[in-house]
Design an enzyme around this catalytic site. Structure first.
Site, PDB file in Angstrom:
ATOM      1  N   SER A 118      31.483  63.675 -27.206  1.00  0.00           N
ATOM      2  CA  SER A 118      31.339  62.568 -26.261  1.00  0.00           C
ATOM      3  C   SER A 118      31.029  61.265 -26.975  1.00  0.00           C
ATOM      4  CB  SER A 118      30.187  62.912 -25.315  1.00  0.00           C
ATOM      5  OG  SER A 118      29.847  61.794 -24.540  1.00  0.00           O
ATOM      6  N   TYR A 142      21.564  64.547 -23.414  1.00  0.00           N
ATOM      7  CA  TYR A 142      22.950  65.009 -23.353  1.00  0.00           C
ATOM      8  C   TYR A 142      23.683  64.641 -24.646  1.00  0.00           C
ATOM      9  CZ  TYR A 142      27.908  64.956 -22.321  1.00  0.00           C
ATOM     10  OH  TYR A 142      29.254  65.136 -22.405  1.00  0.00           O
ATOM     11  N   LYS A 146      25.219  67.084 -27.857  1.00  0.00           N
ATOM     12  CA  LYS A 146      26.610  67.026 -28.334  1.00  0.00           C
ATOM     13  C   LYS A 146      26.643  66.735 -29.835  1.00  0.00           C
ATOM     14  CE  LYS A 146      28.999  67.959 -24.671  1.00  0.00           C
ATOM     15  NZ  LYS A 146      30.014  69.006 -24.617  1.00  0.00           N
TER      16      LYS A 146
END
Ligand code: UDP
Length: 327
Positions: A118, A142, A146
């Site tokens: 991402s 988040y 990643k």
């Protein structure tokens, strides 16, 4: 003999579009998904194994049964806000689950992995457009989960000889142009779906988070990439790894920035409908402007988006949210 590709998260929005693209290219996607956010009726191009990523025994059994040529790992939790409130869930699923998958791949001698990463791994960019060499300082759990898995891939590649493609998505949007698949998040937090729902009268109004950013019209700018273009990039990444290409990390975006207001204008152009809005304060953690430098994806994967102009994104997604668009 079918060529199997294991797709974790294959029942989700992006995963299901990837499965369709794989199938069209003559491969058979095997979806591995716990259906926590995905939909069984989106799994149409190959078998569905309903199981947890952390379930090492089922993972091993599945990999042994199908011997996939490559694993595409999209299965993850992906709400930034939720990751701030529930980091435990994100570290367990996105880090522990992903490592369980990686170890199962090693044990079964599967050495090609395509990973859904991402642009959240970059955090607030130091410069624009964002290049792959830009520093990665994620600003929420988040993005950190990643980045941690990107690091694991790099270390495992160096030590164990796996090869990987880490694909750093910008804002996935739109829907299958054939109308076979759609975005169905519950809850729906993303801008384009919420704006379409509001235009279609299925949501009272769209809250615009911030009108005082240092951007041309004061609203945030993002790089929206059509989900079917994203799916094609996965196919290109699989082919790259199958052709003995080396590991790589690439941005997947359109290379263009679009503001919140420009999205609303595109909805009006496509449908004649105004989006009812309420102007709100900024959402915490939103960088003002994000868009990708896409040169590496073009050079390494031959990737060129064809559906990612904002009008096509709106025209393909509109009907799936109940909005009539003109031809
Ligand atoms: N946004 C907004 N209203 C919404 C949802 C999003 O104004 O209801 C804005 C958000 O602040 C950001 C952009 O739209 O600038 C894209 O947000 P989204 O959640 O779709 O994706 P993100 O870029 O956060 O991954």
């Amino acid at each position: 003999m079918p060529r199997y590709i294991l797709v974790t998260g294959g029942a989700g929005f992006i995963g299901s579009h990837i499965c369709k693209a794989l199938s069209r290219a003559g491969m058979t996607p095997v979806t591995y998904d716990n259906l926590s956010t995905g939909h069984a009726d989106s799994v149409r191009w190959g078998p569905l194994i309903r199981a947890e990523l952390a379930d090492a025994a089922t993972l091993r059994r599945t990999l042994a049964e199908f011997s996939p040529d490559c694993v595409i790992h999209c299965g993850a939790n992906a709400y930034v806000g939720e990751s701030v409130d529930m980091p435990r869930k994100y570290y367990r699923n996105n880090v522990v689950g992903s490592l369980t998958l990686l170890e199962a791949c090693l044990d079964q001698d599967i050495d090609r992995i395509v990973f859904s990463s991402s642009c959240a791994t970059y955090g607030v960019p130091a410069s624009l457009p964002i290049r792959e060499e830009s520093p990665q300082h994620p600003v929420n759990p988040y993005g950190r989960t990643k980045l941690i898995f990107e690091m694991a891939l790099e270390d495992f590649a160096a030590a164990y000889g796996i090869r990987y493609a880490a694909l750093r998505y910008f804002n996935a949007a739109g829907a299958d142009p054939d109308g076979e698949l759609a975005e169905r998040h519950q809850p729906e937090t993303h801008l384009i779906p919420r704006a379409l729902l509001a235009a279609a009268g299925r949501l009272e109004r769209l809250d615009i988070f911030g009108t005082d950013y240092a951007t041309e019209d004061g609203t945030c700018v993002r790089d929206y990439i059509h989900v079917s273009d994203l799916a094609q990039a996965h196919l290109a990444a699989v082919n790259h790894l199958m052709a003995d290409g080396g590991s790589l990390s690439v941005n997947l975006g359109s290379g263009r920035g679009t503001s919140v207001r420009e999205i609303l204008e595109a909805i009006h152009r496509a449908s004649g409908c105004e989006v009812p809005v309420r102007y709100c304060s900024r959402r915490i953690g939103d960088p003002p402007i994000l868009f990708a430098n896409t040169a590496r994806a073009q050079a390494e994967l031959g990737f060129a988006p064809v559906l990612s102009d904002i009008d096509t994104i709106i025209r393909t997604a509109g009907p799936t949210f109940g909005l009539q668009v003109t031809a």
